[in-house]
Structures are given as structure tokens and as C-alpha cells.
Scaffold this motif. Structure first.
Motif: not given
Length: 330
Positions: A203, A246, A248, A251-252
Motif C-alpha cells: 500500500v 484499509y 480500497p 487505496g488508503t
């Protein structure tokens, strides 16, 4: 890069399994091959072979490591093929709900010279009891450490400006689309120490929330993320609380990290309790003791495997393995 997780962890509430999180709830159901058989029969070897073959063929792979031996696998998932191989033996005994439709059992528990093996019963029982004794000691340490950490988080929450924290989270981190949460562990005490697989997820957008207030932020973030697609990774000492979250769609990843020099003090209504630093220190000491007990568990488990191996029918195990690999067409 292979993504790695713990589907179950050694926690402040004993062994906690989250095996339902192996397949994310937003993906199509997978077909699961549940591997059965005693210690040392080849379940881990088979799963590692499948993972290796999948990667050699350019397929994404997720490996689910064993908290009692992080070099061993509890499961492997091949998302593009929609398949999971899973160790279905204790302490996470699993069986198909609808055999042949959603899962099937692969039996690797074939033995030779059972009469001779039966004569080792007394020796095996002593090793099993020694193993259980070390686990009891490890879990006693983790339970005490978890109680201290939970109390520290509660104390911090009582000092925090929770409405301000919630507003900050709503403004700074847009939630994912509606859906269900995937719950697993990324971190667990093991015989090799406390291992964290966060970096295997790759990530890039990671937000670190330092100090005990970070745990409060994560608790509030997970509450806000209820009913949305998210991946929640639990804290092993307090498995009712998150360690990572997370999101999704953006994307953090939000991470609670231990740090004595927190930069989140503007979110406090009153100073943090003097109880918190010694409580967290004692929790660390107790966790270290638990790791030592887990090392002794691994030693006795290795001795148990050594007793089993001479009596395993590996020719038959190899035939079962090859038949499964041919079926998987990897």
C-alpha cells in the motif's frame, strides 16, 4: 510480491481465527480444498507448492501464515482461479458445509505401521500436554497484556475529543462503496517474535496515527466504515479493536503505531492519564514473555512432528498431492 496475512493470531483472548476473511466478501465465492491429516504429513508442503506454481504462471497469490510457525501456511488463495487451499485441522478445524459444491476434503492422513505407532502413544501424550502448557502460559501473558492495553485505550478515549476526531476522519478519508468488511490479522506474536506483514500488501498511501491516540482514531474510523467495503486488521492484544484499516476505493491504509511522541495531542480535551505509559510498557514485557512460551510450543511441536514422520505413508500422500495438482492445472 506475495501478499501475506495471518488468518488467525495468538491474542489477548486466546487463539482467534478469522478464516472467513480469507476470501473478501465482495468477491465471488471460491472453491476450497480443505487439507486434513496429522502433524508432518505434508499439508504445508502442498500449499507452498501450489503458491509457487501459481506465481510461476503469473497468477496473484495470497498466503495466510500460521501464527504458531510463520514459515508455515494455514492457507493459500489464488484469486484469478477462485480457489483456496486450507489447513482444516486444529486449532481451526473446518469441514465443508456443502461438500462438492463449495469445498471438498483432501485427506493426507495416511499412516504406515499403525500398531508400532500406537506404542508411541505415551510419548506423544506427554509432548501434547507440554505443548498445551506452554500455550496456556503464552495466552495468560497475552491476556494480561491485552487487559492493560485495552484499559490504556479506554483511558485515552476518555481524554479525547471524539467529535473532533470523527469530523477529522470524515473530512480526510472518504469511505469506500457500500459493502461488507474483510477481517484478518496482519500482526501476531509467533515463535519468531512479533511479526507484521503490513508491508507485503504494497500500500503506497499509508497514514500513520501515532501513540495511544492512534488506537482511538482507528477505533472511530472502523465504526465510521461500517457498512462499507473495507479491510480491517485486528490488534492481536485487543482483537476487539483494529490495528490497521484499509479503504480500497481510495487505496488508503490507516495505521495505529506505537510512538511515545504523539502528534495528535490537539485532539485531547484533557491530558492523558499517567497510567498509560507504564501500562503499555508492562504489556510489551508480557508480550515478550508470551513469545518465549511460543518458542517452547514450537519446539514441542517439532518433536511431535518428528514422532509422526516415520509412520506417514508418504507414497500415498505424494499420489494425493499429484492428483490435486493435476486437478488444479497450475
Amino acid at each position: 510480491m506475495v501478499k501475506k496475512y495471518f488468518p488467525g493470531a495468538n491474542t489477548g483472548r486466546g487463539f482467534q481465527g478469522r478464516f472467513r476473511g480469507i476470501v473478501p466478501p465482495w468477491e465471488a465465492p471460491h472453491y476450497t480444498y480443505i487439507l486434513k491429516g496429522g502433524p508432518g504429513v505434508g499439508k504445508n508442503t502442498l500449499m507452498k507448492k501450489v503458491s509457487c506454481l501459481a506465481r510461476a504462471n503469473g497468477l496473484e497469490t495470497e498466503e495466510f501464515r500460521c501464527a504458531s510457525d510463520p514459515e508455515s501456511l494455514d492457507a493459500v488463495r489464488i484469486p484469478q482461479r477462485g480457489i483456496v487451499l486450507l489447513d482444516g485441522t486444529a486449532p481451526h478445524t473446518l469441514d465443508p458445509t456443502v461438500p462438492g459444491i463449495e469445498a471438498e476434503i483432501v485427506n493426507l492422513g495416511h499412516f504406515l505401521h499403525r500398531e508400532a505407532f500406537a506404542r508411541r502413544r505415551g510419548e506423544l501424550m506427554l509432548l501434547f500436554e507440554e505443548n498445551r502448557a506452554h500455550y496456556r502460559a503464552a495466552y495468560a501473558c497475552l491476556e494480561a497484556a491485552g487487559a492493560l492495553r485495552r484499559a490504556a485505550v479506554e483511558d485515552a478515549a476518555n481524554s479525547a475529543d471524539l467529535p473532533m476526531i470523527r469530523a477529522f476522519l470524515r473530512e480526510g478519508f472518504p469511505l469506500s462503496a457500500p459493502g461488507a468488511q474483510r477481517t484478518l490479522f496482519l500482526c501476531s506474536p509467533t515463535p519468531a517474535g512479533v511479526i507484521d506483514f503490513r508491508e507485503t500488501l504494497g500500500v503506497e498511501n499509508t497514514v500513520f496515527l501515532p501513540g495511544i491516540l492512534g488506537a482511538v482514531f482507528l477505533r472511530e474510523a472502523v465504526l465510521l466504515a461500517r457498512g462499507t467495503k473495507a479491510e480491517v486488521f485486528l490488534d492481536f492484544l485487543t482483537p476487539d479493536l483494529p490495528q490497521y484499516l484499509y479503504l480500497p476505493d481510495s487505496g488508503t491504509m490507516l495505521c495505529a503505531v506505537d510512538d511515545a511522541h504523539s502528534t495528535l495531542n490537539e485532539f485531547l480535551l484533557s491530558p492523558l492519564s499517567d497510567f498509560i505509559p507504564p501500562a503499555l510498557h508492562e504489556a510489551d514485557v508480557l508480550t515478550a514473555h508470551a513469545v518465549e512460551e511460543l518458542r517452547l510450543c514450537k519446539r514441542t511441536h517439532d518433536a511431535i512432528e518428528a514422532l509422526y514422520r516415520p509412520f506417514v505413508d508418504y507414497d500415498r500422500v505424494d499420489r494425493e498431492t499429484e492428483a490435486l495438482l493435476e486437478k488444479l492445472a497450475l
